[in-house]
Motif scaffolding. Structure first.
Motif, PDB file in Angstrom:
ATOM      1  N   GLU A  17       0.833  -1.207   0.000  1.00  0.00           N
ATOM      2  CA  GLU A  17       0.000   0.000   0.000  1.00  0.00           C
ATOM      3  C   GLU A  17       0.864   1.252   0.000  1.00  0.00           C
ATOM      4  N   ASN A  18       1.928   1.183   0.797  1.00  0.00           N
ATOM      5  CA  ASN A  18       2.836   2.330   0.860  1.00  0.00           C
ATOM      6  C   ASN A  18       3.487   2.588  -0.498  1.00  0.00           C
ATOM      7  N   SER A  19       3.842   1.476  -1.185  1.00  0.00           N
ATOM      8  CA  SER A  19       4.435   1.623  -2.516  1.00  0.00           C
ATOM      9  C   SER A  19       3.438   2.249  -3.484  1.00  0.00           C
ATOM     10  N   ASP A  20       2.176   1.780  -3.399  1.00  0.00           N
ATOM     11  CA  ASP A  20       1.141   2.353  -4.262  1.00  0.00           C
ATOM     12  C   ASP A  20       0.923   3.833  -3.937  1.00  0.00           C
ATOM     13  N   LEU A  21       0.906   4.124  -2.623  1.00  0.00           N
ATOM     14  CA  LEU A  21       0.723   5.516  -2.212  1.00  0.00           C
ATOM     15  C   LEU A  21       1.885   6.387  -2.664  1.00  0.00           C
ATOM     16  N   ARG A  22       3.109   5.817  -2.585  1.00  0.00           N
ATOM     17  CA  ARG A  22       4.271   6.570  -3.061  1.00  0.00           C
ATOM     18  C   ARG A  22       4.141   6.885  -4.551  1.00  0.00           C
ATOM     19  N   SER A  23       3.726   5.840  -5.323  1.00  0.00           N
ATOM     20  CA  SER A  23       3.559   6.037  -6.761  1.00  0.00           C
ATOM     21  C   SER A  23       2.465   7.066  -7.036  1.00  0.00           C
ATOM     22  N   GLU A  24       1.339   6.938  -6.313  1.00  0.00           N
ATOM     23  CA  GLU A  24       0.240   7.892  -6.495  1.00  0.00           C
ATOM     24  C   GLU A  24       0.669   9.289  -6.078  1.00  0.00           C
ATOM     25  N   ASN A  25       1.407   9.353  -4.970  1.00  0.00           N
ATOM     26  CA  ASN A  25       1.889  10.649  -4.499  1.00  0.00           C
ATOM     27  C   ASN A  25       2.854  11.278  -5.501  1.00  0.00           C
ATOM     28  N   HIS A  26       3.690  10.409  -6.114  1.00  0.00           N
ATOM     29  CA  HIS A  26       4.622  10.909  -7.131  1.00  0.00           C
ATOM     30  C   HIS A  26       3.860  11.482  -8.320  1.00  0.00           C
ATOM     31  N   GLN A  27       2.817  10.754  -8.746  1.00  0.00           N
ATOM     32  CA  GLN A  27       2.012  11.239  -9.873  1.00  0.00           C
ATOM     33  C   GLN A  27       1.309  12.554  -9.513  1.00  0.00           C
ATOM     34  N   LYS A  28       0.774  12.589  -8.285  1.00  0.00           N
ATOM     35  CA  LYS A  28       0.089  13.813  -7.861  1.00  0.00           C
ATOM     36  C   LYS A  28       1.068  14.969  -7.735  1.00  0.00           C
ATOM     37  N   GLN A  29       2.282  14.646  -7.283  1.00  0.00           N
ATOM     38  CA  GLN A  29       3.286  15.696  -7.166  1.00  0.00           C
ATOM     39  C   GLN A  29       3.647  16.244  -8.540  1.00  0.00           C
ATOM     40  N   GLU A  30       3.794  15.325  -9.525  1.00  0.00           N
ATOM     41  CA  GLU A  30       4.066  15.774 -10.887  1.00  0.00           C
ATOM     42  C   GLU A  30       2.911  16.624 -11.405  1.00  0.00           C
ATOM     43  N   LYS A  31       1.658  16.167 -11.135  1.00  0.00           N
ATOM     44  CA  LYS A  31       0.494  16.930 -11.573  1.00  0.00           C
ATOM     45  C   LYS A  31       0.464  18.280 -10.884  1.00  0.00           C
ATOM     46  N   LEU A  32       0.803  18.281  -9.577  1.00  0.00           N
ATOM     47  CA  LEU A  32       0.826  19.541  -8.836  1.00  0.00           C
ATOM     48  C   LEU A  32       1.882  20.484  -9.397  1.00  0.00           C
ATOM     49  N   ASP A  33       3.062  19.930  -9.703  1.00  0.00           N
ATOM     50  CA  ASP A  33       4.119  20.760 -10.296  1.00  0.00           C
ATOM     51  C   ASP A  33       3.651  21.349 -11.628  1.00  0.00           C
ATOM     52  N   GLU A  34       2.948  20.502 -12.408  1.00  0.00           N
ATOM     53  CA  GLU A  34       2.437  20.979 -13.701  1.00  0.00           C
ATOM     54  C   GLU A  34       1.406  22.089 -13.496  1.00  0.00           C
ATOM     55  N   ILE A  35       0.508  21.887 -12.493  1.00  0.00           N
ATOM     56  CA  ILE A  35      -0.511  22.903 -12.215  1.00  0.00           C
ATOM     57  C   ILE A  35       0.138  24.187 -11.717  1.00  0.00           C
ATOM     58  N   VAL A  36       1.161  24.025 -10.865  1.00  0.00           N
ATOM     59  CA  VAL A  36       1.866  25.207 -10.354  1.00  0.00           C
ATOM     60  C   VAL A  36       2.518  25.971 -11.499  1.00  0.00           C
ATOM     61  N   GLN A  37       3.123  25.208 -12.435  1.00  0.00           N
ATOM     62  CA  GLN A  37       3.762  25.854 -13.588  1.00  0.00           C
ATOM     63  C   GLN A  37       2.724  26.565 -14.459  1.00  0.00           C
ATOM     64  N   ILE A  38       1.582  25.883 -14.708  1.00  0.00           N
ATOM     65  CA  ILE A  38       0.512  26.508 -15.498  1.00  0.00           C
ATOM     66  C   ILE A  38      -0.023  27.739 -14.789  1.00  0.00           C
ATOM     67  N   ASN A  39      -0.209  27.609 -13.473  1.00  0.00           N
ATOM     68  CA  ASN A  39      -0.701  28.747 -12.690  1.00  0.00           C
ATOM     69  C   ASN A  39       0.266  29.926 -12.757  1.00  0.00           C
ATOM     70  N   GLN A  40       1.557  29.592 -12.711  1.00  0.00           N
ATOM     71  CA  GLN A  40       2.563  30.658 -12.810  1.00  0.00           C
ATOM     72  C   GLN A  40       2.495  31.335 -14.175  1.00  0.00           C
ATOM     73  N   GLN A  41       2.349  30.516 -15.237  1.00  0.00           N
ATOM     74  CA  GLN A  41       2.222  31.081 -16.575  1.00  0.00           C
ATOM     75  C   GLN A  41       0.969  31.949 -16.693  1.00  0.00           C
ATOM     76  N   LEU A  42      -0.154  31.426 -16.134  1.00  0.00           N
ATOM     77  CA  LEU A  42      -1.397  32.201 -16.183  1.00  0.00           C
ATOM     78  C   LEU A  42      -1.263  33.497 -15.390  1.00  0.00           C
ATOM     79  N   GLN A  43      -0.547  33.399 -14.257  1.00  0.00           N
ATOM     80  CA  GLN A  43      -0.336  34.600 -13.459  1.00  0.00           C
ATOM     81  C   GLN A  43       0.460  35.642 -14.239  1.00  0.00           C
ATOM     82  N   GLU A  44       1.493  35.156 -14.945  1.00  0.00           N
ATOM     83  CA  GLU A  44       2.293  36.070 -15.761  1.00  0.00           C
ATOM     84  C   GLU A  44       1.440  36.671 -16.882  1.00  0.00           C
ATOM     85  N   GLU A  45       0.619  35.807 -17.531  1.00  0.00           N
ATOM     86  CA  GLU A  45      -0.257  36.314 -18.585  1.00  0.00           C
ATOM     87  C   GLU A  45      -1.265  37.313 -18.027  1.00  0.00           C
ATOM     88  N   LEU A  46      -1.784  37.007 -16.822  1.00  0.00           N
ATOM     89  CA  LEU A  46      -2.742  37.925 -16.190  1.00  0.00           C
ATOM     90  C   LEU A  46      -2.092  39.270 -15.908  1.00  0.00           C
TER      91      LEU A  46
END
Length: 306
Positions: A150-179
């Protein structure tokens, strides 16, 4: 550990004389053949530190002391100090006030056997406990393996979510700059709009004139080609009408209608000074112009009174 290897038993005694008594008693004892037991050492000492080093790795340790108070006290100290160092501890008692030269070896032999038997019986009582611990250990191992997966699955899921979060943060930063860019553009456009609105307001206040081509306007008004443009310029400069400017082939007025009206006035004046024009045509054109002016005046008065 090899289950067929003999059980290692070591005996702690108080002094060297006790070593001799125990050795003499053990001469006729076949513990190896009967019980798969070997007495690997007899340790004469009253030092806890020496005893700890000497019994390290033993399966069973017999503590042989007198039954008197000092012997009981020494045995209790050994048991407290060595309980976590060996497999099992067992007390072995020498007769009270015995004489080492005349002690009966049979008594020592019996005491050794009884101590070993007590140790074995005590160990049996732990088998069920050990089995329960083993069952709990197996269950804990399975649970640990499940938690690990379960911990391994959670680590993998957490890694994916972290990547998604990093992507969202990057998009948010770009949108902030565009705004921020859009906000800057919006502020700039607002400022330009305010400036343009102010300029338009000032232009409206000035009541600026419109500019028309004299030739085109003459042709549209009279369906004629203008030949005497200089006369129009000359007449306009002479009369100097309000809000009418003529020159360089252009006429400026507040509206197209006012420009045409002025051209009509000029055309009428030119007719009077042109001897080649037929008088009937002049009169007809004058009548038309006067009728048109009357109609305009009538409309103006009607608008005023209405």
């Amino acid at each position: 550990m090899d289950n067929n290897s003999p059980i290692d038993v070591r005996i702690i005694v108080e002094g060297a004389s006790d070593v001799e008594s125990v050795s003499r008693a053990m001469q006729d004892v076949a513990l190896g053949a009967e019980y798969n037991i070997t007495i690997s050492s007899i340790i004469p000492t009253t030092s806890l530190e020496v005893a700890e080093r000497a019994v390290k790795g033993a399966d069973v340790v017999l503590i042989a002391t007198d039954v008197d108070a000092p012997g009981r006290e020494l045995a209790e100290k050994y048991q407290e100090a060595l309980k976590d160092q060996v497999g099992h501890l067992e007390r072995m008692k020498f007769p009270y006030g015995h004489d080492v030269e005349y002690i009966d070896p049979v008594l020592i032999k019996a005491e050794i056997k009884n101590a070993i038997i007590r140790a074995g019986l005590s160990s049996i009582s732990y088998i069920k406990y050990f089995r329960e611990l083993e069952t709990e250990l197996d269950a804990s191992t399975d649970k640990l393996r499940e938690i690990s997966m379960e911990n391994s699955d959670l680590r993998s899921e957490n890694h994916q979510k972290q990547e998604k979060l990093d992507e969202i943060v990057q998009i948010n930063q770009q949108l902030q700059e565009e705004l921020e860019t859009l906000q800057d553009d919006s502020s700039r456009i607002k400022n330009e709009y305010v400036q343009l609105k102010s300029r338009c307001s000032r232009l409206q206040e000035k009541n600026l004139l419109e500019v028309f081509s004299i030739k085109k306007l003459w042709n549209e008004a009279f369906n004629q080609i203008l030949k005497e443009e200089d006369q129009i310029i000359f007449a306009t400069n002479q009369f100097k009408p309000d809000n009418i400017v003529v020159g360089q082939g252009w006429i400026s007025a507040r509206s197209r209608d006012e420009a045409i009206e002025w051209l009509k006035v000029i055309k009428t004046a030119l007719i009077f000074i042109d001897p080649t024009v037929n008088s009937e045509e002049i009169q007809q054109e004058i009548r038309e112009n006067l009728q048109e002016e009357d109609n305009k005046l009538e409309k103006r008065f009607k608008n005023i009174f209405d």
